[in-house]
Scaffold this active site. Structure first.
Site, PDB file in Angstrom:
ATOM      1  N   ASP A   1       0.856  -1.187   0.000  1.00 16.65           N
ATOM      2  CA  ASP A   1       0.000   0.000   0.000  1.00 16.65           C
ATOM      3  C   ASP A   1       0.892   1.238   0.000  1.00 16.65           C
ATOM      4  O   ASP A   1       1.889   1.311   0.717  1.00 16.65           O
ATOM      5  CB  ASP A   1      -0.912  -0.016   1.231  1.00 16.65           C
ATOM      6  CG  ASP A   1      -2.067   0.958   1.097  1.00 16.65           C
ATOM      7  OD1 ASP A   1      -3.225   0.511   1.020  1.00 16.65           O
ATOM      8  OD2 ASP A   1      -1.808   2.193   1.052  1.00 16.65           O
ATOM      9  N   ILE A   2       0.497   2.229  -0.784  1.00 16.25           N
ATOM     10  CA  ILE A   2       1.279   3.456  -0.929  1.00 16.25           C
ATOM     11  C   ILE A   2       1.238   4.307   0.350  1.00 16.25           C
ATOM     12  O   ILE A   2       2.116   5.141   0.578  1.00 16.25           O
ATOM     13  CB  ILE A   2       0.761   4.262  -2.156  1.00 16.25           C
ATOM     14  CG1 ILE A   2       1.812   5.183  -2.719  1.00 16.25           C
ATOM     15  CG2 ILE A   2      -0.520   5.003  -1.832  1.00 16.25           C
ATOM     16  CD1 ILE A   2       1.447   5.737  -4.092  1.00 16.25           C
TER      17      ILE A   2
ATOM     18  N   ASN B   1     -13.074  -2.940   2.641  1.00 18.32           N
ATOM     19  CA  ASN B   1     -14.000  -1.828   2.820  1.00 18.32           C
ATOM     20  C   ASN B   1     -15.023  -1.797   1.687  1.00 18.32           C
ATOM     21  O   ASN B   1     -14.710  -2.184   0.561  1.00 18.32           O
ATOM     22  CB  ASN B   1     -13.225  -0.505   2.837  1.00 18.32           C
ATOM     23  CG  ASN B   1     -12.243  -0.422   4.002  1.00 18.32           C
ATOM     24  OD1 ASN B   1     -12.524  -0.908   5.088  1.00 18.32           O
ATOM     25  ND2 ASN B   1     -11.091   0.199   3.768  1.00 18.32           N
TER      26      ASN B   1
ATOM     27  N   VAL C   1     -10.966   3.087  -3.608  1.00 21.85           N
ATOM     28  CA  VAL C   1     -10.637   2.534  -4.930  1.00 21.85           C
ATOM     29  C   VAL C   1     -11.659   1.437  -5.232  1.00 21.85           C
ATOM     30  O   VAL C   1     -11.785   0.470  -4.466  1.00 21.85           O
ATOM     31  CB  VAL C   1      -9.200   1.969  -4.973  1.00 21.85           C
ATOM     32  CG1 VAL C   1      -8.917   1.381  -6.354  1.00 21.85           C
ATOM     33  CG2 VAL C   1      -8.170   3.057  -4.640  1.00 21.85           C
TER      34      VAL C   1
ATOM     35  N   HIS D   1     -10.449  -5.119  -2.884  1.00 22.16           N
ATOM     36  CA  HIS D   1      -9.092  -5.412  -2.407  1.00 22.16           C
ATOM     37  C   HIS D   1      -9.151  -5.787  -0.942  1.00 22.16           C
ATOM     38  O   HIS D   1      -9.927  -5.226  -0.172  1.00 22.16           O
ATOM     39  CB  HIS D   1      -8.165  -4.218  -2.624  1.00 22.16           C
ATOM     40  CG  HIS D   1      -8.729  -2.906  -2.178  1.00 22.16           C
ATOM     41  ND1 HIS D   1      -9.641  -2.200  -2.930  1.00 22.16           N
ATOM     42  CD2 HIS D   1      -8.535  -2.192  -1.057  1.00 22.16           C
ATOM     43  CE1 HIS D   1      -9.972  -1.095  -2.297  1.00 22.16           C
ATOM     44  NE2 HIS D   1      -9.322  -1.065  -1.141  1.00 22.16           N
TER      45      HIS D   1
ATOM     46  N   HIS E   1      -7.185  -5.621   2.392  1.00 19.69           N
ATOM     47  CA  HIS E   1      -6.043  -5.025   3.105  1.00 19.69           C
ATOM     48  C   HIS E   1      -5.446  -6.096   4.014  1.00 19.69           C
ATOM     49  O   HIS E   1      -6.181  -6.774   4.752  1.00 19.69           O
ATOM     50  CB  HIS E   1      -6.516  -3.870   3.993  1.00 19.69           C
ATOM     51  CG  HIS E   1      -6.989  -2.662   3.278  1.00 19.69           C
ATOM     52  ND1 HIS E   1      -6.192  -1.560   3.055  1.00 19.69           N
ATOM     53  CD2 HIS E   1      -8.199  -2.351   2.738  1.00 19.69           C
ATOM     54  CE1 HIS E   1      -6.875  -0.625   2.425  1.00 19.69           C
ATOM     55  NE2 HIS E   1      -8.112  -1.077   2.217  1.00 19.69           N
TER      56      HIS E   1
HETATM   57  P1  AMP Z   1      -9.750   1.640   0.335  1.00 16.38           P
HETATM   58  O1  AMP Z   1      -9.792   2.960   1.050  1.00 16.38           O
HETATM   59  O2  AMP Z   1     -10.180   0.496   1.174  1.00 16.38           O
HETATM   60  O3  AMP Z   1     -10.456   1.713  -0.995  1.00 16.38           O
HETATM   61  O4  AMP Z   1      -8.190   1.361   0.062  1.00 16.38           O
HETATM   62  C1  AMP Z   1      -7.513   1.838  -1.059  1.00 16.38           C
HETATM   63  C2  AMP Z   1      -6.060   1.734  -0.734  1.00 16.38           C
HETATM   64  O5  AMP Z   1      -5.318   1.852  -1.940  1.00 16.38           O
HETATM   65  C3  AMP Z   1      -5.547   2.824   0.214  1.00 16.38           C
HETATM   66  O6  AMP Z   1      -5.020   2.210   1.393  1.00 16.38           O
HETATM   67  C4  AMP Z   1      -4.485   3.537  -0.603  1.00 16.38           C
HETATM   68  O7  AMP Z   1      -3.378   3.948   0.160  1.00 16.38           O
HETATM   69  C5  AMP Z   1      -4.112   2.481  -1.629  1.00 16.38           C
HETATM   70  N1  AMP Z   1      -3.557   2.976  -2.878  1.00 16.38           N
HETATM   71  C6  AMP Z   1      -4.090   3.919  -3.684  1.00 16.38           C
HETATM   72  N2  AMP Z   1      -3.303   4.096  -4.770  1.00 16.38           N
HETATM   73  C7  AMP Z   1      -2.269   3.233  -4.648  1.00 16.38           C
HETATM   74  C8  AMP Z   1      -1.121   2.945  -5.440  1.00 16.38           C
HETATM   75  N3  AMP Z   1      -0.870   3.573  -6.585  1.00 16.38           N
HETATM   76  N4  AMP Z   1      -0.255   2.013  -4.984  1.00 16.38           N
HETATM   77  C9  AMP Z   1      -0.482   1.372  -3.838  1.00 16.38           C
HETATM   78  N5  AMP Z   1      -1.555   1.593  -3.039  1.00 16.38           N
HETATM   79  C10 AMP Z   1      -2.427   2.522  -3.442  1.00 16.38           C
END
Ligand code: AMP
Length: 115
Positions: A31-32, A88, A97, A101, A103
């Site tokens: 995760d970024i 989520n 996103v 996914h 976590h």
């Molecule tokens: P959610 O809020 O459950 O939709 O989680 C989306 C996750 O994607 C968040 O924890 C972000 O930090 C992660 N994220 C968004 N863009 C990227 C990326 N380019 N590379 C890695 N993680 C990302």
């Protein structure tokens, strides 16, 4: 047709990402914005926007995500210490996103309830 997200770019290797796990159906990458010392996202290579969009026929996809988390935890030696997996959904779940996914958080003591 569902809308493409940043995760499609990750699947297609169009943006730099630290990929830590891959098999036929699942990709795992760091995760970024990590919320724990180890924070990995496991995503299906198939685009499914939210849990609400899952069909009964796609139940193996969710199983594949959990099995990937299981294997990764063992691989990095965090299986016995433990970890947390979370998915989520939509606004109240704080999904940002829209490509499902899982976590995977590890490397520290988690607290409950989550915020
Ligand atoms: P959610 O809020 O459950 O939709 O989680 C989306 C996750 O994607 C968040 O924890 C972000 O930090 C992660 N994220 C968004 N863009 C990227 C990326 N380019 N590379 C890695 N993680 C990302």
């Amino acid at each position: 047709m569902t809308t493409e997200t940043i995760f499609d770019k990750i699947i297609n290797r169009e943006i730099p990402t630290e990929i830590v796990f891959e098999n036929d159906s699942v990709l795992g990458f760091k995760d970024i914005n990590p919320q724990a010392p180890i924070h990995v996202l496991f995503i299906p290579k198939t685009r499914i926007p939210t849990i609400n969009d899952l069909t009964d026929e796609q139940k193996h996809i969710v199983g594949d995500l959990y099995l990937a988390a299981r294997d990764y935890a063992k691989q990095i030696g965090e299986d016995e210490n433990g970890y947390r997996v979370i998915m989520n959904c939509n606004e109240n779940g704080q999904q940002t996103v829209f490509h499902i996914h899982l976590h995977f958080l590890a490397g520290r003591q988690m607290t409950w309830p989550p915020g």
